[in-house]
Design an enzyme around this catalytic site. Structure first.
Site, PDB file in Angstrom:
ATOM      1  CG  ASP A 153      -2.187   0.741   1.103  1.00  0.00           C
ATOM      2  OD1 ASP A 153      -2.282   1.577   0.193  1.00  0.00           O
ATOM      3  OD2 ASP A 153      -3.104   0.507   1.914  1.00  0.00           O
ATOM      4  CG  ASP A 205      -9.593   2.179   0.167  1.00  0.00           C
ATOM      5  OD1 ASP A 205      -9.125   1.061  -0.092  1.00  0.00           O
ATOM      6  OD2 ASP A 205      -8.945   3.074   0.741  1.00  0.00           O
TER       7      ASP A 205
HETATM    8  C1  GLA Z   1      -5.678   1.848   2.356  1.00  0.00           C
HETATM    9  C2  GLA Z   1      -6.128   0.656   1.550  1.00  0.00           C
HETATM   10  C3  GLA Z   1      -7.155  -0.133   2.300  1.00  0.00           C
HETATM   11  C4  GLA Z   1      -6.591  -0.554   3.642  1.00  0.00           C
HETATM   12  C5  GLA Z   1      -6.113   0.659   4.403  1.00  0.00           C
HETATM   13  C6  GLA Z   1      -5.380   0.259   5.666  1.00  0.00           C
HETATM   14  O1  GLA Z   1      -6.716   2.776   2.465  1.00  0.00           O
HETATM   15  O2  GLA Z   1      -6.625   1.047   0.304  1.00  0.00           O
HETATM   16  O3  GLA Z   1      -7.571  -1.258   1.570  1.00  0.00           O
HETATM   17  O4  GLA Z   1      -5.530  -1.457   3.435  1.00  0.00           O
HETATM   18  O5  GLA Z   1      -5.235   1.459   3.636  1.00  0.00           O
HETATM   19  O6  GLA Z   1      -4.963   1.337   6.400  1.00  0.00           O
END
Ligand code: GLA
Length: 750
Positions: free
Chosen positions: A492, A560
């Site tokens: 990420d 997300d």
């Molecule tokens: C990002 C990712 C999510 C999750 C969060 C965790 O927003 O896109 O899927 O992993 O971080 O903090």
């Protein structure tokens, strides 16, 4: 035709380069002033015809030239007033280069056009590559300071043998531009080095299709009439970006999903980038693109070569659908590291537990996920350091003892015992100030001592261009994977770059390139050191999806936002360039945690089944009936997975102008066909409906009208001609959030 003609030829007498793909030609002609200029890009034409085309007029010839042809990479000299693909400043302050053509090299499907500056020790190689199984033309540029390397010039903080800037011994002395008039060789400041400039033919009008968005609304397709102006698509964020994607398509405004000429391009780069599309008043449209955004400069030292990422282009005469299929095939054959591997059905705990993770809770979820048929369990954020929320812990990649008293080993073992792979969320490029890592190495972050650092999500960006930081990241990740038997990393990156300085470094802007190169290098090295390891790219959802990251990852977390209604549009946009097997898609809870919308489990599954299926709901709150229904959907997905992940994708509507928002009442469907045309699956969704507006039959133009197709679930046989020309009755259930999965198999009618 290709059987007899080589993929690339260069006629030295004419200065004519012809690149041949199975269904297209791309043609360049060296102008009498030494600059390579675009001649043709489209359907195959005979070589003899191409050879007779007149030499394109130089844009440098006259400031009033109306119909000058475009340079393959405009060098900011002569009477060129459009966006330059190459901008350099020499040590004495001179800007711009003037080319002398120094020769071409053809090696199979690869062409290199060598250009030397007439007076300065600077060489550009314009590089092209075509392949026998794709109509995509790959292009990139290599820029070399051809003066001998200065023995005493060592650069503090620069990484020896870095992939982006390498010492090149093969070029110095060849060609004429080696150091005349310059005295001691001075570095050259590179203010812009694009990978390629592209030219569309004269069309009656131009429409620009591109992808825009934001966090939770990535990949929104736009189709805008191109103004007579310079239109800039860019990311200044150090990441590819949610707000724009380095893909675009041009057509004359009339192309449809199935018809019309489309020219599209995609840049293989995961940091800042810029593409400038220039439609001039006489109707010519060109676009030039590459890494970096405006205002950055890189120092090219004697002996160094700066190599750009690939900027790939595809022409198709058969509409947007064919363009996407051409890209999907290219991504599978030449970009993804392991396209043949099935993407596993994953379970991810993020929406279920947030930061509140511990061993027992995760094991409980893992058992429920295994019961549904999940093949991979991913432990998301919150497992490490002092991480209880997004305020602390990033950078400290050791399991949080209160949550995982025995480390991650027991959870990994349990996940493996349940028959699943074990996946782990990491965000290696980031650090919270409240972390052991930051306390030990405050200088490791991108920063300028004279500027206040902007914190986003309470975090700062580590400067991976620093060798010791990249080395720390590699060792940390390698150790994590090795010690915890990790099969999968979700990588990420939850913030953009700001105040991106590199205190004390003489060439700090270099970090904009070298950070991304270091991410690539670490991913490549992890895959090499851990065969079987898979990586999912994520950046706060879909902030880092591009051909560069896909060359070392298996799939992308595209948003997300897991609301299936919103997701239909996001997935449609993603599919313009990227194949379904690279599109991670989860079924989560209802009401949705982001939008609050309630949708039936069936609709959520049918939308997520259009990509690499995952589940991200809080399974501990699902009823026995929901768990049983989910298990049936997972089993059904596995039965159609070869088609979704390895088949050929056809978007079936909704009808309407490209880029118009998909109306909630529209039926959207996607058809995945086996490459041999035997098996098919159609996923159809209608978020809402108006009274009396029954869904019209959906035509399946990719089917064979001469064949017959069995729907094995309803035991009905359809005539192919009817499905192609009249359409398939979707028989969507009444009401909102209606969806269906339809399987079809080609049969011989009895
Ligand atoms: C990002 C990712 C999510 C999750 C969060 C965790 O927003 O896109 O899927 O992993 O971080 O903090």
């Amino acid at each position: 035709m290709l059987d007899t003609l080589p993929p690339v030829t260069f006629d030295a007498a004419l200065g004519l380069a012809i690149l041949r793909t199975p269904h297209t030609r791309y043609v360049v002609r060296i102008g009498s002033d030494g600059s390579p200029r675009h001649l043709y890009w489209g359907r195959p034409l005979d070589d003899a015809v191409l050879a007779r085309l007149p030499e394109p007029a130089s844009p440098a010839a006259s400031s009033f030239e109306a119909d000058a042809a475009a340079d393959e990479l405009a060098p900011q000299s002569g009477a060129r007033f459009g966006p330059a693909g190459l901008q350099v400043r020499f040590g004495d302050g001179t800007r711009g280069v003037q080319w002398r053509f120094a020769g071409a090299t053809v090696d199979g499907g690869e062409l290199r056009l060598r250009l030397d500056d007439r007076r300065r020790p600077l060489r550009a190689e314009l590089c092209y590559r075509v392949r026998p199984d794709s109509d995509v033309v790959e292009r990139w540029t290599e820029l070399t300071h051809t003066a001998p390397e200065a023995a005493t010039d060592s650069e503090p903080g620069s990484e020896p043998g870095s992939a982006s800037v390498s010492v090149s011994g093969s070029v110095s002395g060849s060609g004429s531009g080696s150091g005349r008039d310059t005295g001691p060789a001075l570095p050259v400041t590179v203010e812009r080095l694009d990978s390629a400039s592209w030219t569309a033919p004269a069309l009656a009008d131009y429409r620009l299709s591109h992808l825009v968005g934001g966090w939770n609304s990535e990949f929104q397709l736009r189709g805008d009439r191109l103004p007579v102006a310079e239109t800039v698509l860019t990311s200044r964020r150090g990441l590819t970006g949610h707000h724009a994607n380095p893909w675009l398509a041009l057509d004359d405004g009339t192309a449809t999903e199935e018809r019309g000429e489309v020219w599209s391009t995609a840049l293989a780069w995961s940091g800042s980038w810029r593409v400038t599309v220039h439609r001039d008043p006489v109707g010519r449209t060109t676009w030039t693109g590459g890494f970096g955004h405006e205002g950055l400069g890189w120092t090219l030292r004697p002996g160094e070569t700066l190599r750009t990422p690939v900027y790939a282009g595809l022409y198709t005469p058969d509409g947007f659908g064919a363009a996407s299929r051409g890209w999907h095939a290219y991504v599978r054959r030449h970009v993804l590291p392991e396209p043949g591997r099935d993407r596993p059905v994953l379970y991810n705990s993020w929406e279920a537990t947030g930061f509140d993770v511990d061993q027992d809770g995760q094991m409980r979820l893992a058992r429920l996920a295994a019961g549904l048929g999940a093949e991979l369990f991913v432990l998301d954020d919150g497992w490490f350091g002092a991480r209880r929320d997004d305020g602390a812990g990033l950078g400290d990649w050791t399991p949080r003892p209160e949550a995982f008293p025995g480390g991650l080993g027991p959870l990994a073992d349990e996940v493996h015992r349940l028959g699943m792979d074990f996946g782990l969320w990491v965000e290696p490029e980031m650090v919270n100030r409240d972390s052991e890592l930051y306390r030990a190495h405050p200088d490791w972050v991108l920063h300028s001592p004279e500027l206040d650092a902007t914190e986003l999500r309470n975090q700062l960006v580590l400067n991976f261009a620093r060798p010791e930081v990249a080395d720390w990241a590699w060792r940390t990740l390698d150790g994590l994977v090795r010690e915890n038997r990790v099969d999968w990393l979700k990588w990420d990156a939850n913030r953009a770059f700001t105040e991106a300085g590199w205190a004390g470094h003489p060439d700090p802007d270099r970090l904009w390139i070298d950070h991304t190169r270091a991410v690539y290098r670490i991913m490549d090295r992890l895959r090499a050191a851990h065969p079987g390891l898979r990586i999912e790219a994520c950046a706060g959802g879909g902030g880092r999806a591009d051909l560069g990251i896909l060359a070392r990852t298996d799939q992308v977390w595209v948003s997300d936002n897991t609301d299936p209604v919103d997701r239909i549009g996001i997935q449609d946009g993603f599919s313009r360039l990227y194949p379904a097997q690279a599109m991670a898609s989860w079924v989560t809870d209802s009401p949705n945690t982001t939008t609050g919308r309630r949708t039936p489990l069936r609709f959520r599954f049918h939308v997520a089944m259009a990509g690499a299926l995952g589940i991200g709901g809080n399974l501990t709150e699902w009823t026995e009936e929901e768990l049983a229904e989910a298990a049936r959907f997972v089993a059904q997905y596995k039965s159609v997975r070869p088609l979704v992940q390895h088949g050929i994708q056809h978007r079936l509507g909704p009808a309407g102008p490209v880029g118009a928002a998909i109306a909630a009442s529209a039926v959207t469907a996607v058809h995945y066909a086996a490459p041999d045309g035997g098996d098919h699956v159609v996923l159809a969704w209608r978020p809402t409906t108006r009274y009396g507006h029954a869904a019209a039959p959906v035509r399946l133009p990719a089917l064979d009208p001469a064949a017959h197709y069995l729907d094995p679930d309803l035991d009905e046989v359809h005539s192919g001609a009817v499905l192609v020309h009249r359409g398939l009755d979707l028989r969507l259930p009444a009401g909102d959030h209606a969806s269906r999965l339809i399987r079809l198999r080609r049969v011989t009618p009895s």
